[in-house]
Scaffold this active site. Structure first.
Site, PDB file in Angstrom:
ATOM      1  CB  SER A 132      -0.915  -0.007   1.231  1.00  0.00           C
ATOM      2  OG  SER A 132      -1.872   1.013   1.115  1.00  0.00           O
ATOM      3  CD  GLU A 133      -1.089   5.656  -2.874  1.00  0.00           C
ATOM      4  OE1 GLU A 133      -0.666   5.563  -4.015  1.00  0.00           O
ATOM      5  OE2 GLU A 133      -2.075   6.351  -2.563  1.00  0.00           O
ATOM      6  CG  ASN A 134      -1.146   4.011   3.139  1.00  0.00           C
ATOM      7  OD1 ASN A 134      -1.232   3.148   2.265  1.00  0.00           O
ATOM      8  ND2 ASN A 134      -1.824   3.935   4.257  1.00  0.00           N
ATOM      9  CB  SER A 145       5.951   3.862   0.674  1.00  0.00           C
ATOM     10  OG  SER A 145       4.913   3.126   0.078  1.00  0.00           O
TER      11      SER A 145
END
Lengths: 223, 220
Positions: free
Chosen positions: B53-55, B95
């Site tokens: 997940s990009e976060n 990330s």
């Protein structure tokens, strides 16, 4: 003796002046320093430039500052959110400036700012609207665009635990932009859920070393 | 004339399951917001697929149930999620090092349009009243080793989302590797589009007609 613990959120943000540029951590509500933003809304500084992933929603946090008319410009990757009305209305009326930045470019511009790097070339955004006016260069056969670093007056971040030297740990994905934003501001202010004694944080697990943090303020519970 | 009543369109779940067939064991995968996020509901037990997940979360688990919700543990769509054993957390720059540095094997994004050259448009329609929002799409489109697109084949008014040139603002040039729609699976090859499979009740010629762009059958 180094003691960065500040007694209240109000005193932590009191010197933020009109026209300041401010990094704000958070991804939606996760990692958003809501107590510091409330204090800034109370304090009333105007003409602010807010750099964050989102532009606030539901009338709280960044949306509260925007609703108060304190923000002249937002630099972010994703302003559109459920109930992002405060931003949407002013944007459609042409009363707030938006600089839209791809999320990875936003993170890297902040990281570069904190690392003393003036800018960098990236393929992200090449050939799109967001590359208009930017310097381009072919590197290893791939088209790149030039992006400049972001450095600001302040960073408002949310961490989990902090000590009087400013060492910080985070909670889950609430970490997001906090550690890089802490490095890229002249004055980084962290709201924490818990203040611990010096030495209580395992040096192996400290995410933000205290050198990057100027002020630590304890806030009530998790939010 | 195409008899639309005979065309056995894939549901969103069908498309998700079709995409999962093309995700190999051990892959690191990022799912874009919207339809692609549903793919995590169909991950097979016999493959170990690591969701990013990009976060700042690698090893994301399913959506959190009521008693598991931690508001500081969310996915790219800001929904509460869980972590699998072995998950790791990182800050946003790291990330996106995973994304931009070519460490993510596959990204699945939604799209408004995909061109025959693999250009993708998925972040704004140009509607002056709409609020533009790009998020991580431009980084993901170019950074992941492979970009899959999951979308309806046609717009609500029946126009093909496969186009010669995107008319909506671009997300990235020549980025898409494969397109999964409710009608077909179509690879983007250097020489053009190649139909891998298409649904029952639809002939290849009809798929071509609906798509409105040149394509050939796999192996022909």
């Amino acid at each position: 003796m180094i003691d960065k613990i500040i007694p209240s959120v109000a005193s932590a943000v009191q010197d933020i002046g009109d026209g300041s540029t401010i990094l704000v951590s958070g991804f939606g509500g996760a990692g958003l320093p809501i107590y510091l933003l409330d204090a800034l809304a109370e304090q009333g500084a105007k003409n602010l430039t807010i750099i964050s992933n989102n532009a606030g929603n539901s009338g709280i946090g960044i949306a509260k500052l925007i609703g108060n008319g304190q923000v002249k410009k937002v630099v972010c990757s994703f302003p559109r959110q459920p109930e992002s009305g405060a931003f949407d209305d002013l944007y459609r009326a042409g009363k707030i400036e938006l600089e839209l930045v791809p999320q990875g470019t936003l993170a890297e511009r902040i990281r570069a700012g904190g690392a003393g790097i003036g800018g960098f070339y990236t393929p992200t955004g090449y050939g799109t609207e967001l590359a208009i006016g930017k310097d381009t260069r072919v590197i290893d056969g791939v088209n790149h665009i030039f992006e400049t670093a972001i450095k600001t007056d302040y960073a408002l971040i949310k961490a989990d635990k902090g000590d009087r030297w400013g060492n910080l740990t985070y909670h889950r994905t609430g970490r997001n932009f906090g550690p890089i934003m802490a490095t890229a501001a002249r004055c980084t202010i962290a709201q924490v859920n818990q203040v611990v004694e010096l030495g209580a944080l395992d040096p192996e697990t400290i995410v933000t070393p205290g050198i990057f943090v100027k002020r630590v303020v304890l806030v009530g519970g998790k939010s | 004339m195409i008899d639309h009543s005979k065309v056995q369109k894939r549901t969103t779940a069908d498309i998700a399951k079709r995409i999962v067939q093309d995700i190999p064991d051990g892959a690191h995968v990022n799912l874009g917001i919207g339809q692609p996020m549903t793919i995590c509901n169909y991950l097979p037990a016999d493959k170990e697929i690591l969701m990013h997940s990009e976060n700042g979360l690698l090893g994301m688990g399913p959506l959190a149930k009521e008693h598991e919700i931690d508001e500081e543990l969310v996915n790219a769509g800001k929904q509460p999620v869980t972590m699998l054993p072995g998950a790791s957390l990182c800050h946003h720059a790291d990330s996106f090092v995973m994304i931009r540095g070519g460490h993510i094997d596959i990204c699945v994004l939604g799209a408004f349009q995909v061109s025959v050259k693999g250009d993708i448009a998925n972040w704004r329609t140009g509607d002056p009243k709409a609020i533009p929002a790009v998020g991580g799409a431009m980084d993901l489109a170019l950074g992941a080793k492979k970009l899959f697109v999951m979308m309806e084949h046609l717009t609500k008014s029946g126009e093909s989302k496969l186009v010669m040139e995107c008319t909506y603002p671009l997300t990235a040039l020549a980025a898409v590797d494969c397109i999964y729609t409710d009608l077909a699976t179509i690879a983007v090859m250097p020489e053009g589009l190649v139909a891998i499979d298409w649904v029952d009740g639809l002939s290849f010629e009809e798929l071509q007609e609906l798509s409105g762009v040149p394509m050939r059958k796999l192996g022909k």
